[in-house]
Design an enzyme around this catalytic site. Sequence first.
Site: not given
Length: 173
Positions: A17, A114, A129
């Site tokens: 991520c 995250h 995202d």
Amino acid sequence: MTSPPNLYHEKQKLQYCLIHTVNNILQKKEFDATKMDEICYGMNESKWFNPHRSWIGTGNYDANILMASLQKHNLKVVWFDKRLGVEKIKFEKLRAIVFNIPSRTLLTLYRGRHWFAVVQKNEKFYNLDSKLSAPTVIAEIANFTKNHVDSGDSEVMLVVEQDVDEDTVVEKI
């Protein structure tokens, strides 16, 4: 509202991520695991137990890697002091906002973190995202940011051009 067709958006893979976050801010595929690992090894030579990434090679990079990778592109990260209040942020000066939030993995016993970016483009903010299927427009960026700050377990980092004075990004008390 839909996102503009030219908005670059990477999707989530493994624990990459942070790679997706940086590439989404840069609006191109600039970094991969090899390049991020090189930054890690520049900070700590250990390949197995490097404190800046997962020891099994699935990503999970830390904030130092975020800062170093963006610095290579004349961007800097300003940690937001949540005690100041979101209304003190000068959103118009930002290139992006990076959020680090709690995240459950497939193994529910492990609670990870995250990373994701919200990028400003054409005076609008877009949630990029990597867990989203497509970017989304954020109508009220201050409220969006405040909701994350108020959750108590999110970290917020502000991304600006290298030449922006950090003291002008957040109004001091």
